[in-house]
Design a protein around this motif. Structure first.
Motif, PDB file in Angstrom:
ATOM      1  N   SER A 103      13.927  43.530   0.738  1.00 20.69           N
ATOM      2  CA  SER A 103      15.474  42.808  -0.604  1.00 20.69           C
ATOM      3  C   SER A 103      16.352  41.833  -0.308  1.00 20.69           C
ATOM      4  O   SER A 103      15.604  40.836   1.279  1.00 20.69           O
ATOM      5  CB  SER A 103      16.052  43.921  -0.259  1.00 20.69           C
ATOM      6  OG  SER A 103      15.798  45.013  -1.022  1.00 20.69           O
TER       7      SER A 103
ATOM      8  N   ASN B 241      15.324  44.737  -3.760  1.00 25.74           N
ATOM      9  CA  ASN B 241      16.685  44.453  -4.826  1.00 25.74           C
ATOM     10  C   ASN B 241      17.247  42.741  -4.771  1.00 25.74           C
ATOM     11  O   ASN B 241      16.517  42.465  -3.062  1.00 25.74           O
ATOM     12  CB  ASN B 241      17.845  45.246  -3.594  1.00 25.74           C
ATOM     13  CG  ASN B 241      17.322  46.978  -3.852  1.00 25.74           C
ATOM     14  OD1 ASN B 241      17.013  47.072  -4.757  1.00 25.74           O
ATOM     15  ND2 ASN B 241      17.730  47.867  -3.352  1.00 25.74           N
ATOM     16  N   ASN B 242      17.727  42.377  -5.286  1.00 24.34           N
ATOM     17  CA  ASN B 242      18.425  40.753  -5.263  1.00 24.34           C
ATOM     18  C   ASN B 242      17.440  40.512  -5.005  1.00 24.34           C
ATOM     19  O   ASN B 242      17.247  39.876  -4.127  1.00 24.34           O
ATOM     20  CB  ASN B 242      19.434  41.026  -3.601  1.00 24.34           C
ATOM     21  CG  ASN B 242      20.305  42.310  -4.130  1.00 24.34           C
ATOM     22  OD1 ASN B 242      20.667  43.218  -3.607  1.00 24.34           O
ATOM     23  ND2 ASN B 242      21.367  41.928  -5.006  1.00 24.34           N
TER      24      ASN B 242
ATOM     25  N   ASN C  19      10.551  47.249   3.071  1.00 23.45           N
ATOM     26  CA  ASN C  19      12.307  46.703   2.613  1.00 23.45           C
ATOM     27  C   ASN C  19      11.763  45.250   1.781  1.00 23.45           C
ATOM     28  O   ASN C  19      11.591  44.410   3.386  1.00 23.45           O
ATOM     29  CB  ASN C  19      13.424  46.754   3.415  1.00 23.45           C
ATOM     30  CG  ASN C  19      14.770  46.424   2.308  1.00 23.45           C
ATOM     31  OD1 ASN C  19      14.878  45.796   1.651  1.00 23.45           O
ATOM     32  ND2 ASN C  19      15.815  46.673   3.333  1.00 23.45           N
TER      33      ASN C  19
ATOM     34  N   TYR D   1      12.174  49.013  -1.028  1.00 21.04           N
ATOM     35  CA  TYR D   1      13.635  48.406  -1.279  1.00 21.04           C
ATOM     36  C   TYR D   1      13.000  46.954  -1.485  1.00 21.04           C
ATOM     37  O   TYR D   1      11.942  46.030  -0.891  1.00 21.04           O
ATOM     38  CB  TYR D   1      14.286  48.306  -0.512  1.00 21.04           C
ATOM     39  CG  TYR D   1      14.794  49.984   0.302  1.00 21.04           C
ATOM     40  CD1 TYR D   1      16.342  50.268  -0.789  1.00 21.04           C
ATOM     41  CD2 TYR D   1      14.216  50.929   0.367  1.00 21.04           C
ATOM     42  CE1 TYR D   1      16.934  51.461  -0.239  1.00 21.04           C
ATOM     43  CE2 TYR D   1      14.524  51.882   0.633  1.00 21.04           C
ATOM     44  CZ  TYR D   1      16.117  52.607   0.411  1.00 21.04           C
ATOM     45  OH  TYR D   1      16.256  53.871   0.764  1.00 21.04           O
TER      46      TYR D   1
END
Length: 494
Positions: free
Chosen positions: A288, A309-310, A286, A307
């Motif tokens: 993100s 994201n953003n 992850n 992950y």
């Protein structure tokens, strides 16, 4: 299973010897966790209960003292046995006229939901061994008080589900602690134990291996004290029936791998599954909310989920040609700057992905036929999310996109939320793609819809000629068959 871990006299050597015999000479059987009734199996070591029948809680409910929850003494300074409570401890004290100097205690079937070591053991300051079995208590409501002679504790076949790291800290002479066959789920960390401590037993509990047990490997001096560490089995849903040491080994390796690589600084690496039989770990990374401008060039082996994201990612080429992404089947790329995914056309990754989240990016168009072929060939595809992108529905692209969303609604589960602009010169007017018609996307008015297009005129002419030719052929065939007359054009041919 059960075993005997109490002692036959006050001699330290004999007491330790008997405990070791009890630990390694366990007898097997089907045991009632509350009454202690046992049905021995063929593999049971049947002679152990016979040798020391008074030191076991097996079948404790048949003891005369069990009806009243009383205790009894075997020797003046030796063993005290309590069945179902300690109601007559005061009477035992009054008979002796002083504090009971018992060195060994066997407590069977403790009746309360908690056990208070300070209150219950304050009269036994000289205690050297303590055994509590077949009881329903779930916790110690206070840590053990200062005890300077207690060397061995056996708590087995109870509902004990929690102990703190400080529970046994003040037992200064403790050497052996047996916590097998209870309901312990987790430890907040390694237990605080005296320097003289030698053996800790933890197997047989429903341990939750998603908790932090990495100290078994990261703190070898603590881990070595757990004598049965190779027998500890996980009981949580994620790692059920996996060996705890194996799970912790994978977690430690993953932690070191992620912390040592610059591409994964500040990322979180987790193991989310271990494949049965092959015992191959599967990892999740992850990254993100970390202002990444590119996908990581490196991922741990067996990473299946990413992950990210953003962030500020616009290039997804690593999915196409980076071997570290070979096993990555779930990619979360929500809220980035991706404007084109055509580089994935006809790639191994697109034909094998399971989840691809592209919500909230800058996509305006894509190669519909390439995505159609990939989804059609990909048996693993489970979820594709493409909403919250500035799609622009031209006449040709809009119709194809609508067909794609309609065809794969079970995979593109946000299909009804996919919107696009469709009016020339009006970028603010959005509509759901699945609600738009050909008239909307091709800007066809009602007047234009009734007007016959030149191509339609040409199609009508061609259709008429085909009908005429077929009719002439049928006419000539009829006259030739019934009148023997061939078409005049045949007679003119040389």
């Amino acid at each position: 299973m059960s075993y005997q871990s109490t002692f036959i006299n006050e001699n330290s050597f004999a007491f330790t010897l008997l405990l070791l015999v009890a630990i390694f000479g366990r007898f097997c059987g089907v045991v009632d966790a509350y009454t202690g009734n046992v049905t021995p199996t063929k593999t049971a070591v049947a002679n152990i209960p016979a040798l020391i029948p008074s030191l076991s809680c097996v079948n404790w409910t048949t003891a005369p003292e069990a009806a009243d929850g009383n205790c009894t003494r075997l020797t003046r300074n030796g063993l005290i046995r309590c069945y179902g409570g300690m109601n007559n401890v005061g009477i035992l004290n009054s008979r002796l006229g002083k504090v009971v100097q018992a060195q060994q205690m066997l407590l069977c079937g403790w009746p309360r939901e908690s056990f208070n070591p300070l209150r219950e053991l304050q009269k036994f300051s000289q205690l050297r061994s303590l055994t509590i079995e077949y009881s329903g208590f779930t916790e110690f409501n206070i840590d053990f008080p200062d005890m300077y002679h207690l060397q061995a504790i056996n708590i087995s076949w109870t509902n004990l589900s929690y102990i703190s790291t400080r529970t046994f800290k003040r037992i200064h002479a403790l050497e052996i602690l047996d916590l097998r066959w209870n309901q312990l789920i987790q430890l907040d960390g390694p237990l605080m134990l005296p320097h003289s401590f030698q053996q800790l037993y933890l197997a047989g509990n429903p341990w939750n291996c998603t908790r932090n047990f990495k100290w078994l490997l990261l703190q070898p001096e603590k881990g070595r004290l757990v004598v049965d560490r190779e027998e500890i089995i996980c009981a949580d849903r994620k790692y059920k029936e996996r060996q705890m040491l194996l799970v912790m080994h994978y977690k430690v390796v993953l932690r070191r791998e992620c912390q040592s690589h610059p591409d994964l600084l500040n990322c979180t690496c987790l193991m989310h599954h271990i494949i049965p039989k092959s015992y191959i770990p599967l990892y999740t990374v992850n990254c993100s909310h970390l202002q990444f401008h590119n996908l990581p060039a490196y991922l741990p082996e067996n990473t299946t989920t990413l992950y990210i994201n953003n962030n500020l990612i616009s290039d997804i080429n690593p999915l196409r040609d980076n071997p570290h992404y070979h096993h990555v089947v779930d990619v979360q790329l929500e809220n980035n700057l991706i404007s084109n995914i055509d580089v994935l056309e006809d790639t191994y990754w697109l034909q094998n992905f399971r989840l691809f989240n592209l919500q909230g990016n800058q996509l305006r168009k894509l190669q519909v036929y390439a995505m159609d072929n990939a989804l059609n060939d990909n048996e693993n595809a489970n979820l594709l999310l493409v909403s919250k992108n500035p799609w622009h529905c031209t006449c040709k692209f809009g119709m194809r996109l609508r067909e794609l969303l309609t065809k794969y609604k079970d995979i593109v589960r946000d299909a009804w939320n996919v919107t696009c602009t469709y009016m020339q010169g009006d970028e603010l007017r959005l509509a759901k793609v699945l609600t738009l018609t050909r008239h909307d996307m091709c800007n066809i008015s009602a007047e234009d819809d009734t007007r016959i297009h030149p191509i339609d005129w040409l199609n009508c002419v061609l259709a008429s000629l085909i009908i005429l030719i077929l009719g002439k052929l049928a006419y000539d065939y009829y006259f030739y068959r019934y009148h023997g007359r061939v078409p005049w054009i045949v007679m003119k041919m040389p």
